[in-house]
Design a protein around this motif. Structure first.
Motif, PDB file in Angstrom:
ATOM      1  N   THR A   1      35.193 117.445 117.888  1.00  0.00           N
ATOM      2  CA  THR A   1      35.139 116.232 118.701  1.00  0.00           C
ATOM      3  C   THR A   1      34.204 115.205 118.082  1.00  0.00           C
ATOM      4  N   ILE A   2      33.042 115.651 117.651  1.00  0.00           N
ATOM      5  CA  ILE A   2      32.086 114.745 117.015  1.00  0.00           C
ATOM      6  C   ILE A   2      32.671 114.180 115.726  1.00  0.00           C
ATOM      7  N   ASN A   3      33.406 114.985 115.008  1.00  0.00           N
ATOM      8  CA  ASN A   3      34.066 114.503 113.788  1.00  0.00           C
ATOM      9  C   ASN A   3      35.101 113.432 114.128  1.00  0.00           C
ATOM     10  N   SER A   4      35.803 113.624 115.231  1.00  0.00           N
ATOM     11  CA  SER A   4      36.788 112.621 115.667  1.00  0.00           C
ATOM     12  C   SER A   4      36.107 111.301 116.015  1.00  0.00           C
ATOM     13  N   ILE A   5      34.942 111.390 116.636  1.00  0.00           N
ATOM     14  CA  ILE A   5      34.177 110.192 116.968  1.00  0.00           C
ATOM     15  C   ILE A   5      33.740 109.471 115.689  1.00  0.00           C
ATOM     16  N   ARG A   6      33.298 110.246 114.694  1.00  0.00           N
ATOM     17  CA  ARG A   6      32.897 109.657 113.412  1.00  0.00           C
ATOM     18  C   ARG A   6      34.079 108.921 112.767  1.00  0.00           C
ATOM     19  N   GLN A   7      35.256 109.492 112.878  1.00  0.00           N
ATOM     20  CA  GLN A   7      36.444 108.842 112.318  1.00  0.00           C
ATOM     21  C   GLN A   7      36.743 107.528 113.027  1.00  0.00           C
ATOM     22  N   LEU A   8      36.536 107.508 114.355  1.00  0.00           N
ATOM     23  CA  LEU A   8      36.728 106.262 115.089  1.00  0.00           C
ATOM     24  C   LEU A   8      35.697 105.219 114.666  1.00  0.00           C
ATOM     25  N   GLU A   9      34.483 105.670 114.395  1.00  0.00           N
ATOM     26  CA  GLU A   9      33.446 104.745 113.923  1.00  0.00           C
ATOM     27  C   GLU A   9      33.873 104.079 112.624  1.00  0.00           C
ATOM     28  N   GLN A  10      34.404 104.863 111.731  1.00  0.00           N
ATOM     29  CA  GLN A  10      34.842 104.313 110.451  1.00  0.00           C
ATOM     30  C   GLN A  10      36.033 103.372 110.640  1.00  0.00           C
ATOM     31  N   LYS A  11      36.940 103.737 111.515  1.00  0.00           N
ATOM     32  CA  LYS A  11      38.142 102.929 111.708  1.00  0.00           C
ATOM     33  C   LYS A  11      37.833 101.581 112.329  1.00  0.00           C
ATOM     34  N   TYR A  12      36.922 101.581 113.330  1.00  0.00           N
ATOM     35  CA  TYR A  12      36.662 100.340 114.064  1.00  0.00           C
ATOM     36  C   TYR A  12      35.434  99.597 113.557  1.00  0.00           C
ATOM     37  N   GLY A  13      34.787 100.150 112.518  1.00  0.00           N
ATOM     38  CA  GLY A  13      33.706  99.441 111.860  1.00  0.00           C
ATOM     39  C   GLY A  13      32.500  99.165 112.728  1.00  0.00           C
ATOM     40  N   ARG A  14      32.166 100.108 113.562  1.00  0.00           N
ATOM     41  CA  ARG A  14      30.996  99.952 114.414  1.00  0.00           C
ATOM     42  C   ARG A  14      30.454 101.325 114.791  1.00  0.00           C
ATOM     43  N   SER A  15      29.178 101.337 115.091  1.00  0.00           N
ATOM     44  CA  SER A  15      28.557 102.590 115.515  1.00  0.00           C
ATOM     45  C   SER A  15      28.931 102.870 116.964  1.00  0.00           C
ATOM     46  N   LEU A  16      29.422 104.061 117.204  1.00  0.00           N
ATOM     47  CA  LEU A  16      29.820 104.443 118.555  1.00  0.00           C
ATOM     48  C   LEU A  16      28.843 105.420 119.189  1.00  0.00           C
ATOM     49  N   SER A  17      27.773 105.751 118.480  1.00  0.00           N
ATOM     50  CA  SER A  17      26.836 106.736 119.025  1.00  0.00           C
ATOM     51  C   SER A  17      26.252 106.268 120.343  1.00  0.00           C
ATOM     52  N   MET A  18      25.955 104.956 120.473  1.00  0.00           N
ATOM     53  CA  MET A  18      25.428 104.439 121.727  1.00  0.00           C
ATOM     54  C   MET A  18      26.527 104.364 122.775  1.00  0.00           C
ATOM     55  N   VAL A  19      27.728 103.998 122.339  1.00  0.00           N
ATOM     56  CA  VAL A  19      28.848 103.890 123.270  1.00  0.00           C
ATOM     57  C   VAL A  19      29.140 105.228 123.930  1.00  0.00           C
ATOM     58  N   PHE A  20      29.015 106.307 123.155  1.00  0.00           N
ATOM     59  CA  PHE A  20      29.346 107.624 123.663  1.00  0.00           C
ATOM     60  C   PHE A  20      28.132 108.439 124.044  1.00  0.00           C
ATOM     61  N   SER A  21      26.960 107.819 124.102  1.00  0.00           N
ATOM     62  CA  SER A  21      25.717 108.572 124.246  1.00  0.00           C
ATOM     63  C   SER A  21      25.674 109.435 125.502  1.00  0.00           C
ATOM     64  N   ASP A  22      26.222 108.951 126.614  1.00  0.00           N
ATOM     65  CA  ASP A  22      26.183 109.727 127.849  1.00  0.00           C
ATOM     66  C   ASP A  22      26.929 111.046 127.714  1.00  0.00           C
ATOM     67  N   GLU A  23      28.087 111.003 127.055  1.00  0.00           N
ATOM     68  CA  GLU A  23      28.932 112.190 126.972  1.00  0.00           C
ATOM     69  C   GLU A  23      28.431 113.194 125.947  1.00  0.00           C
ATOM     70  N   ILE A  24      27.843 112.699 124.829  1.00  0.00           N
ATOM     71  CA  ILE A  24      27.528 113.616 123.752  1.00  0.00           C
ATOM     72  C   ILE A  24      26.031 113.828 123.574  1.00  0.00           C
ATOM     73  N   ASP A  25      25.262 113.433 124.568  1.00  0.00           N
ATOM     74  CA  ASP A  25      23.816 113.597 124.488  1.00  0.00           C
ATOM     75  C   ASP A  25      23.485 115.070 124.204  1.00  0.00           C
ATOM     76  N   GLY A  26      22.725 115.288 123.139  1.00  0.00           N
ATOM     77  CA  GLY A  26      22.329 116.639 122.798  1.00  0.00           C
ATOM     78  C   GLY A  26      23.327 117.400 121.959  1.00  0.00           C
ATOM     79  N   LYS A  27      24.460 116.739 121.628  1.00  0.00           N
ATOM     80  CA  LYS A  27      25.493 117.437 120.867  1.00  0.00           C
ATOM     81  C   LYS A  27      25.603 116.927 119.443  1.00  0.00           C
ATOM     82  N   TRP A  28      24.842 115.866 119.096  1.00  0.00           N
ATOM     83  CA  TRP A  28      24.920 115.333 117.727  1.00  0.00           C
ATOM     84  C   TRP A  28      24.122 116.212 116.788  1.00  0.00           C
TER      85      TRP A  28
END
Length: 279
Positions: A252-279
């Motif tokens: 799942t985290i790898n999928s998020i990284r792929q979305l970051e690359q595709k949309y050219g922006r950091s999504l770590s803050m966007v998804f922080s609530d869901e993935i807190d503690g999982k990075w």
């Protein structure tokens, strides 16, 4: 072929909403429902920052106070009724559980509604000259007014919305949520047990119609890509320490990284609530 409902036609919107758009939702509890849908799909949305605001004067107060400069603002009008503090004549947005005898109830005229809505739009334009505004009327009826009184209130809001859209026709558009519920979904199965508030299914349908009218093609693509990630992150595992779950989260985290690359922006803050503690 027989048609058993009357679909509300929605013209193509004059602008489109890209993914992650900076948005402001202000208005009735219906704005809360729709605003939450945008938050779930990871728009940068602020939803009723000072609580639910039902009338145009209170919407103006929120826009004035919050200091937000969205690219798209959504105003949902609930009623033309407002309350004044008798001791000062001040318009009160929230009674804060104070005794009813301290307040005077009054109905805003069409002209007053247009004035307060225009003030709100002018503030938004001052903060962001390219802002776009969607205005809608909540389909929720107010039984406490009596149903005739509720309809008169909605009629006032509909006429005011029509006038303000004409005034700001280069940036403002009306979305027919009121008409969709009352003309297209004319069945009590689309209401909660109180027979006044729409069900979750109804909100989902209005969200679908709104997304069809306003979303950019990239937005539809992102939401489709985000859905399986959202489903995984919403899942509560039986054993969070199991190897299977750890493997699933790594994918799942790898999928998020792929979305970051595709949309050219950091999504770590966007998804922080869901993935807190999982990075």
């Amino acid at each position: 072929m027989m048609e058993f409902r009357t679909p509300v036609k929605i013209d193509s919107a004059p602008f489109s909403i890209p993914p992650f758009e900076r948005m402001l939702f202000v208005g009735s509890c219906f704005a809360d429902h729709i605003g939450r849908k945008f938050l779930e799909e990871k728009f940068e949305a602020v939803v009723n920052p000072y609580g639910v605001m039902y009338n145009p004067a209170s919407i103006w107060h929120t826009v004035e106070r919050c200091g937000e400069s969205p690219n798209v603002a959504v105003m949902t009008l609930g009623t033309n009724r407002m309350y004044l503090l008798k001791s000062s004549g001040e318009i009160v947005d929230n009674c804060r559980k104070r005794p009813a005898h301290l307040f005077e109830e009054r109905s805003l005229t069409i002209d007053e509604c247009v004035d307060y809505l225009s003030r709100s739009v002018d503030i938004l334009i001052e903060r962001n000259p390219s802002v776009k505004v969607i205005i809608t009327v909540s389909p929720i009826r107010y039984a406490k007014y009596g149903f005739h009184g509720s309809q008169l209130s909605k009629a006032t809001l509909l006429l005011a919305a029509d006038r303000v859209v004409s005034k700001y026709s280069d940036r403002m558009v009306y979305f027919p949520a009121y008409e969709i519920v009352n003309d297209e979904l004319r069945d009590y199965r689309f209401y909660q047990p109180d027979m006044l508030h729409p069900t979750e299914q109804t909100v989902d349908y209005i969200w679908q119609r709104l997304s069809e009218a306003f979303f950019h093609a990239d937005t539809h693509t992102f939401i489709k890509e985000w859905k399986p990630i959202k489903n995984v992150l919403a899942h509560r595992p039986f054993d969070a320490q199991s190897e299977a779950y750890k493997e699933l989260m790594a994918k799942t985290i790898n999928s998020i990284r792929q979305l970051e690359q595709k949309y050219g922006r950091s999504l770590s803050m966007v998804f922080s609530d869901e993935i807190d503690g999982k990075w």
